[in-house]
Design a protein around this motif. Structure first.
Motif, short mmCIF file in Angstrom:
data_model
loop_
_atom_site.label_atom_id
_atom_site.label_comp_id
_atom_site.label_asym_id
_atom_site.label_seq_id
_atom_site.Cartn_x
_atom_site.Cartn_y
_atom_site.Cartn_z
N GLY A 159 -39.61 16.13 -93.44
CA GLY A 159 -39.96 16.67 -94.73
C GLY A 159 -39.13 16.16 -95.89
N ALA A 160 -38.21 15.24 -95.63
CA ALA A 160 -37.32 14.76 -96.69
C ALA A 160 -38.01 13.74 -97.61
N LYS A 161 -38.92 12.95 -97.07
CA LYS A 161 -39.65 11.99 -97.87
C LYS A 161 -40.97 11.62 -97.20
N PRO A 162 -41.98 11.28 -98.02
CA PRO A 162 -41.90 11.20 -99.48
C PRO A 162 -41.65 12.57 -100.10
N GLN A 163 -40.92 12.55 -101.20
CA GLN A 163 -40.58 13.78 -101.89
C GLN A 163 -41.65 14.11 -102.92
N PHE A 164 -41.87 15.40 -103.13
CA PHE A 164 -42.76 15.82 -104.21
C PHE A 164 -42.09 15.54 -105.55
N PRO A 165 -42.86 15.08 -106.54
CA PRO A 165 -44.29 14.76 -106.47
C PRO A 165 -44.51 13.35 -105.93
N PHE A 166 -45.62 13.17 -105.22
CA PHE A 166 -46.02 11.85 -104.76
C PHE A 166 -47.54 11.75 -104.80
N ALA A 167 -48.04 10.53 -104.74
CA ALA A 167 -49.49 10.30 -104.77
C ALA A 167 -49.97 9.92 -103.38
N SER A 168 -51.23 10.22 -103.10
CA SER A 168 -51.83 9.88 -101.81
C SER A 168 -53.18 9.21 -102.03
N LEU A 169 -53.43 8.19 -101.23
CA LEU A 169 -54.74 7.58 -101.13
C LEU A 169 -55.28 7.99 -99.76
N LEU A 170 -56.24 8.92 -99.76
CA LEU A 170 -56.78 9.45 -98.52
C LEU A 170 -58.13 8.81 -98.26
N VAL A 171 -58.20 7.99 -97.22
CA VAL A 171 -59.38 7.17 -96.98
C VAL A 171 -59.85 7.36 -95.54
N SER A 172 -61.03 7.95 -95.39
CA SER A 172 -61.55 8.22 -94.05
C SER A 172 -63.07 8.13 -94.06
N GLY A 173 -63.68 8.55 -92.97
CA GLY A 173 -65.13 8.53 -92.89
C GLY A 173 -65.77 9.62 -93.70
N GLY A 174 -65.02 10.66 -94.06
CA GLY A 174 -65.58 11.77 -94.81
C GLY A 174 -65.01 11.94 -96.20
N HIS A 175 -63.90 11.26 -96.51
CA HIS A 175 -63.24 11.47 -97.80
C HIS A 175 -62.67 10.17 -98.35
N THR A 176 -62.70 10.05 -99.65
CA THR A 176 -61.97 8.99 -100.36
C THR A 176 -61.41 9.63 -101.62
N LEU A 177 -60.11 9.86 -101.64
CA LEU A 177 -59.47 10.60 -102.72
C LEU A 177 -58.16 9.94 -103.14
N VAL A 178 -57.87 10.05 -104.42
CA VAL A 178 -56.51 9.83 -104.90
C VAL A 178 -55.99 11.19 -105.32
N VAL A 179 -54.90 11.61 -104.71
CA VAL A 179 -54.38 12.96 -104.93
C VAL A 179 -52.95 12.90 -105.43
N LEU A 180 -52.65 13.70 -106.43
CA LEU A 180 -51.27 13.90 -106.87
C LEU A 180 -50.78 15.21 -106.26
N SER A 181 -49.75 15.14 -105.44
CA SER A 181 -49.17 16.33 -104.82
C SER A 181 -47.90 16.69 -105.57
N LYS A 182 -47.99 17.74 -106.39
CA LYS A 182 -46.84 18.19 -107.18
C LYS A 182 -45.88 19.00 -106.32
N SER A 183 -46.43 19.72 -105.36
CA SER A 183 -45.64 20.51 -104.43
C SER A 183 -46.50 20.72 -103.19
N LEU A 184 -46.00 21.46 -102.22
CA LEU A 184 -46.76 21.69 -101.01
C LEU A 184 -48.08 22.40 -101.29
N SER A 185 -48.12 23.24 -102.28
CA SER A 185 -49.33 24.02 -102.56
C SER A 185 -50.10 23.56 -103.79
N GLU A 186 -49.54 22.63 -104.57
CA GLU A 186 -50.19 22.19 -105.81
C GLU A 186 -50.63 20.73 -105.70
N HIS A 187 -51.94 20.53 -105.72
CA HIS A 187 -52.51 19.20 -105.57
C HIS A 187 -53.59 18.98 -106.62
#
Length: 400
Positions: A159-187
């Motif tokens: 849980g030390a890294k990547p540290q919040f905030p970080f960006a994610s490129l989520l690429v799968s068969g059901g989703h394609t997203l760019v997400v900003l994760s400000k904290s564990l609960s804020e996206h």
């Protein structure tokens, strides 16, 4: 007992020992505990057991099992077949996981995918997990599938890294997203697809040029890599799109679009696919993969350009999901985004595709950092935006 906020207030205890009189869904786990995790959002039945020996080190994966529905003959995933597959496989896989790790009677937390996904598939895992939580009198956590994908690189660093905030490129068969994760609960979703996901497009385009298998996009990647000289030969030039450009040729819409690639592939084929040589088909495959990845990277760079106030400070990127295991995509990200990110994190290949380990780790973070568990009356969530993580009913929060 209840505290001033009206919530159950509990404290740490020794392993397998909880504050008496507190319902299992409210119980705070000790510093050392074992997790059973289940993932059944689509066509993979996945089970894992994680040993959280201490808060100072990453959990040990004691076992990680997967059984994938063979849908090659069906030309895609049939929901009723996927539901039946999970019904048949989940029991034996859990039994095997428990017996091979000598964990029967030692599970302290049950984590399971609650959504998003196919309702029939989700119910196969969620119902089984709720039954185990009741039988064992242990807390349950219903995990967001995409949260598992974006958090799993943090597991090896405890849980030390990547540290919040970080960006994610989520690429799968059901989703394609760019997400900003400000904290564990804020996206915040910065970019989404307006039609189909990149993995779905890769699968469908690969099927059009005669690629077969369970993980078709992966089979196409292997087909390309088997002979890169032929793949790059241009033996069969194709005209492929660059979607969502305006009249001046500039890309200014903050969305992905992958459906046009399938239409273009069909338009390029002039005869039955079996009449083309392997060299020509390999050339097609290479161009298709390059074009889809170019669109993906171009749109990500657009998001970075449009939201400079974010990316001046966010210098870590996670690339996860089944397509994230593609070596060519990783190469393009490393090359094209070298000036935008200091570090790019990829889960190991087995943790890029759907898996139960990521669900277990996400459950650990949700419980330890936010004090969350899930009620036993929860149901699957077909569509669950990640920026609404805590909005669905069923969450129970412990006092801190």
């Amino acid at each position: 007992m209840l505290c001033a906020t009206g919530r159950y207030c509990v404290s740490f205890s020794t392993r397998n020992s909880f504050t008496s009189g507190v319902p299992p869904t409210f119980r705070k786990l000790s510093r050392s505990y074992k997790v059973l995790a289940i993932e059944t959002s689509c066509d993979d039945t996945c089970v894992a057991i994680l040993d959280r020996k201490s808060r100072e080190e990453a959990p040990q994966v004691l076992t990680h099992l997967k059984d994938t529905l063979d849908s090659g003959r069906d030309g895609g995933i049939i929901p009723t077949r996927a539901h039946l597959h999970h019904q048949q496989k989940i029991g034996p896989l859990v039994q095997k996981a428990l017996t091979t790790t000598n964990s029967l009677g030692e599970i302290d937390l049950v984590c399971v995918t609650r959504g998003p996904g196919m309702p029939g598939s989700l119910s196969g895992g969620l119902d089984f997990a709720k039954g185990l939580a009741v039988a064992w009198n242990k807390p349950l956590i219903g995990v967001h599938h995409m949260l598992g994908h974006l958090l799993v690189p943090r597991m090896q660093h405890n849980g030390a890294k990547p540290q919040f905030p970080f960006a994610s490129l989520l690429v799968s068969g059901g989703h394609t997203l760019v997400v900003l994760s400000k904290s564990l609960s804020e996206h915040e979703v910065l970019c989404d697809t307006m039609d189909i996901a990149i993995g779905d497009s890769l699968d469908k385009c690969a099927r059009e040029i005669g690629i077969q298998g369970i993980m078709i996009a992966k089979c196409m990647e292997t087909f390309i890599d088997d002979n890169l000289e032929d793949a790059r030969s241009g033996a069969f030039p194709m005209v492929l799109p660059s979607p969502l450009r305006n009249q001046n040729g500039r890309i200014n819409l903050q969305k992905f679009s992958f459906a046009p690639f399938l239409t273009a592939v069909r338009q390029n084929l002039q005869k039955d696919i079996h009449l083309y040589t392997d060299r020509e088909r390999r050339s097609m495959a290479y161009q298709i993969q390059e074009s889809l990845f170019d669109h993906l990277v171009t749109k990500l760079k657009l998001v970075i350009r449009i939201r400079p106030e974010i990316f001046q400070h966010v210098r870590q990127l996670v690339c996860s999901g089944g397509v994230g295991a593609n070596k060519r995509l990783q190469q393009k990200l490393e090359t094209d985004l070298v000036n935008h990110f200091d570090e790019i994190y990829y889960p190991e290949p087995s943790l890029c595709t759907d898996n139960a380990v990521m669900i277990g780790w996400a459950g650990i973070e949700l419980h330890e950092l936010l004090g969350l568990t899930t009620n036993l009356d929860t149901s699957p969530i077909k569509k669950w935006p990640i920026d609404e993580l805590l909005q669905p009913p069923g969450w129970i929060q412990l006092c801190k």
